[in-house]
Scaffold this motif. Structure first.
Motif, mmCIF file in Angstrom:
data_model
loop_
_atom_site.group_PDB
_atom_site.id
_atom_site.type_symbol
_atom_site.label_atom_id
_atom_site.label_comp_id
_atom_site.label_asym_id
_atom_site.label_seq_id
_atom_site.Cartn_x
_atom_site.Cartn_y
_atom_site.Cartn_z
ATOM 1 N N ASP A 144 -46.076 -27.797 76.224
ATOM 2 C CA ASP A 144 -47.220 -28.352 75.498
ATOM 3 C C ASP A 144 -47.891 -29.477 76.270
ATOM 4 O OD1 ASP A 144 -46.729 -26.584 73.438
ATOM 5 O OD2 ASP A 144 -45.660 -28.043 72.194
ATOM 6 N N SER A 145 -47.099 -30.242 77.014
ATOM 7 C CA SER A 145 -47.672 -31.359 77.769
ATOM 8 C C SER A 145 -48.282 -30.928 79.097
ATOM 9 C CB SER A 145 -46.588 -32.415 78.032
ATOM 10 O OG SER A 145 -45.609 -31.904 78.935
ATOM 11 N N GLY A 146 -48.052 -29.667 79.471
ATOM 12 C CA GLY A 146 -48.570 -29.174 80.738
ATOM 13 C C GLY A 146 -47.645 -29.420 81.914
ATOM 14 N N ASP A 147 -46.459 -29.987 81.666
ATOM 15 C CA ASP A 147 -45.517 -30.244 82.754
ATOM 16 C C ASP A 147 -44.722 -28.999 83.146
ATOM 17 O OD1 ASP A 147 -45.668 -33.210 83.293
ATOM 18 O OD2 ASP A 147 -45.319 -33.251 81.132
ATOM 19 N N PHE A 148 -44.560 -28.071 82.222
ATOM 20 C CA PHE A 148 -43.810 -26.848 82.493
ATOM 21 C C PHE A 148 -44.714 -25.635 82.287
ATOM 22 C CE2 PHE A 148 -39.817 -29.110 80.639
ATOM 23 C CZ PHE A 148 -39.692 -29.868 81.789
ATOM 24 N N ALA A 149 -44.449 -24.594 83.054
ATOM 25 C CA ALA A 149 -45.128 -23.315 82.882
ATOM 26 C C ALA A 149 -44.049 -22.279 82.592
ATOM 27 C CB ALA A 149 -45.915 -22.955 84.137
ATOM 28 N N CYS A 150 -43.682 -22.168 81.330
ATOM 29 C CA CYS A 150 -42.559 -21.309 80.936
ATOM 30 C C CYS A 150 -43.001 -20.443 79.758
ATOM 31 C CB CYS A 150 -41.352 -22.164 80.552
ATOM 32 S SG CYS A 150 -39.894 -21.221 80.087
ATOM 33 N N GLU A 151 -43.044 -19.128 79.971
ATOM 34 C CA GLU A 151 -43.499 -18.228 78.914
ATOM 35 C C GLU A 151 -42.414 -17.943 77.878
ATOM 36 O OE1 GLU A 151 -45.163 -14.662 80.460
ATOM 37 O OE2 GLU A 151 -46.558 -15.685 81.812
ATOM 38 N N HIS A 152 -41.173 -18.167 78.248
ATOM 39 C CA HIS A 152 -40.075 -17.808 77.345
ATOM 40 C C HIS A 152 -39.076 -18.967 77.242
ATOM 41 C CE1 HIS A 152 -41.670 -13.753 77.587
ATOM 42 N NE2 HIS A 152 -41.602 -13.830 78.896
ATOM 43 N N PRO A 153 -39.433 -20.019 76.518
ATOM 44 C CA PRO A 153 -38.558 -21.192 76.410
ATOM 45 C C PRO A 153 -37.173 -20.876 75.863
ATOM 46 C CG PRO A 153 -40.755 -21.727 75.636
ATOM 47 C CD PRO A 153 -40.726 -20.245 75.840
ATOM 48 N N GLU A 154 -37.086 -19.972 74.889
ATOM 49 C CA GLU A 154 -35.777 -19.653 74.316
ATOM 50 C C GLU A 154 -34.860 -19.022 75.353
ATOM 51 O OE1 GLU A 154 -33.826 -17.118 70.588
ATOM 52 O OE2 GLU A 154 -36.004 -17.195 70.865
ATOM 53 N N ASP A 155 -35.403 -18.088 76.136
ATOM 54 C CA ASP A 155 -34.599 -17.450 77.176
ATOM 55 C C ASP A 155 -34.233 -18.446 78.274
ATOM 56 O OD1 ASP A 155 -34.750 -15.041 75.847
ATOM 57 O OD2 ASP A 155 -36.464 -14.318 77.002
ATOM 58 N N ALA A 156 -35.176 -19.306 78.633
ATOM 59 C CA ALA A 156 -34.900 -20.305 79.669
ATOM 60 C C ALA A 156 -33.810 -21.263 79.213
ATOM 61 C CB ALA A 156 -36.175 -21.071 80.009
ATOM 62 N N ALA A 157 -33.874 -21.699 77.951
ATOM 63 C CA ALA A 157 -32.849 -22.604 77.427
ATOM 64 C C ALA A 157 -31.483 -21.931 77.448
ATOM 65 C CB ALA A 157 -33.210 -23.029 76.008
ATOM 66 N N ARG A 158 -31.448 -20.660 77.090
ATOM 67 C CA ARG A 158 -30.176 -19.938 77.091
ATOM 68 C C ARG A 158 -29.617 -19.821 78.515
ATOM 69 N NH1 ARG A 158 -32.004 -15.541 75.137
ATOM 70 N NH2 ARG A 158 -31.820 -16.202 72.954
ATOM 71 N N ALA A 159 -30.495 -19.517 79.463
ATOM 72 C CA ALA A 159 -30.051 -19.362 80.847
ATOM 73 C C ALA A 159 -29.544 -20.683 81.424
ATOM 74 C CB ALA A 159 -31.197 -18.819 81.698
ATOM 75 N N ILE A 160 -30.233 -21.770 81.128
ATOM 76 C CA ILE A 160 -29.825 -23.089 81.629
ATOM 77 C C ILE A 160 -28.500 -23.503 81.006
ATOM 78 C CG2 ILE A 160 -30.419 -25.535 81.661
ATOM 79 C CD1 ILE A 160 -33.404 -24.571 81.804
ATOM 80 N N SER A 161 -28.341 -23.266 79.706
ATOM 81 C CA SER A 161 -27.075 -23.586 79.047
ATOM 82 C C SER A 161 -25.929 -22.807 79.678
ATOM 83 C CB SER A 161 -27.164 -23.271 77.550
ATOM 84 O OG SER A 161 -28.061 -24.129 76.902
ATOM 85 N N SER A 162 -26.145 -21.514 79.914
ATOM 86 C CA SER A 162 -25.097 -20.684 80.517
ATOM 87 C C SER A 162 -24.748 -21.175 81.913
ATOM 88 C CB SER A 162 -25.559 -19.221 80.572
ATOM 89 O OG SER A 162 -25.760 -18.707 79.278
ATOM 90 N N LEU A 163 -25.758 -21.584 82.662
ATOM 91 C CA LEU A 163 -25.526 -22.111 84.006
ATOM 92 C C LEU A 163 -24.640 -23.350 83.955
ATOM 93 C CD1 LEU A 163 -26.404 -21.809 87.035
ATOM 94 C CD2 LEU A 163 -28.218 -23.447 86.512
ATOM 95 N N CYS A 164 -24.916 -24.235 83.006
ATOM 96 C CA CYS A 164 -24.121 -25.460 82.887
ATOM 97 C C CYS A 164 -22.713 -25.164 82.376
ATOM 98 C CB CYS A 164 -24.825 -26.450 81.972
ATOM 99 S SG CYS A 164 -26.355 -27.150 82.664
ATOM 100 N N VAL A 165 -22.597 -24.245 81.417
ATOM 101 C CA VAL A 165 -21.275 -23.883 80.905
ATOM 102 C C VAL A 165 -20.389 -23.337 82.027
ATOM 103 C CG1 VAL A 165 -20.051 -22.242 79.420
ATOM 104 C CG2 VAL A 165 -22.015 -23.492 78.525
ATOM 105 N N SER A 166 -20.985 -22.590 82.933
ATOM 106 C CA SER A 166 -20.193 -21.971 84.014
ATOM 107 C C SER A 166 -19.560 -22.999 84.942
ATOM 108 C CB SER A 166 -21.071 -21.014 84.824
ATOM 109 O OG SER A 166 -21.999 -21.725 85.634
#
Length: 210
Positions: A144-166
């Protein structure tokens, strides 16, 4: 909380710390009440005095870890104020540091979901979803602020969480990467996943393991 980046000694009781050791070493189904009692220096009846079942012990171990993670990530969000990029980066850094500082707790929580009774699993999933929502909201705010260009925030959040969990499955304190190296590398990956403007063209900031 004085510093959300710092994780001191865990707050587990001796029986829970013993159970964590046994679960991490043998898995939930490979562990027995007798093994946990021996690790804790207790008799089996003495252990049952504290916890009514092995399932109750697993629930307590996992709940303690998740509560600590949520406390630290909540403090990280508060520390960032209203800036969406700072909120996102604080969350990623906090998750990375948690999974280095609490490797066994994180490992047991992620690998023993299959061993949880339905009620315990539902509570754990609710805690995990709360954490996921914090990260997703930070990504959406960045979009919303224009700092990120991410079409799928839910998928990105899931992927980042999985990366950190690993991290809990491979990080070793005596390994080639310092904790700061791991944080820097995961922030680099996370920025790329959300299309952060400053991620483009930035080299991987941490050394390769030798």
């Amino acid at each position: 909380m004085s510093d959300w980046r710092e994780f001191g000694p865990d707050t587990l009781s001796p029986p829970l710390r013993a159970a964590l050791v046994v679960f991490a070493r043998h898995g939930y189904h490979g562990a027995s009440i007798r093994m946990i009692a021996e690790e804790a220096g207790l008799s089996v009846p003495g252990l049952y005095h504290h916890y009514r079942s092995k399932q109750a012990i697993l629930a307590a171990v996992v709940d303690t870890a998740m509560a600590e993670m949520l406390e630290h990530t909540g403090a990280a969000v508060e520390d960032a104020g209203s800036h969406p990029v700072a909120r996102f980066e604080n969350l990623v850094e906090c998750l990375a540091r948690f999974h280095m500082a609490r490797r066994d707790q994180a490992f047991v929580a992620s690998t023993e979901m299959r061993s949880m009774d339905p009620g315990v699993r539902a509570h754990h999933i609710a805690q995990r979803d709360s954490q996921q929502a914090m990260l997703e909201e930070a990504i959406r705010a960045g979009v919303d602020s224009g700092d990120f260009a991410c079409e799928h925030p839910e998928d990105a959040a899931r992927a980042i969480s999985s990366l950190c969990v690993s991290i809990s499955s491979w990080y070793r304190p005596d390994g080639p990467l310092t904790r700061d190296d791991v944080v820097a590398r995961h922030l680099y990956f996370a920025r790329g996943m959300v299309g952060a403007a400053r991620a483009g063209g930035v080299a991987d900031p941490s050394p390769s393991p030798s």
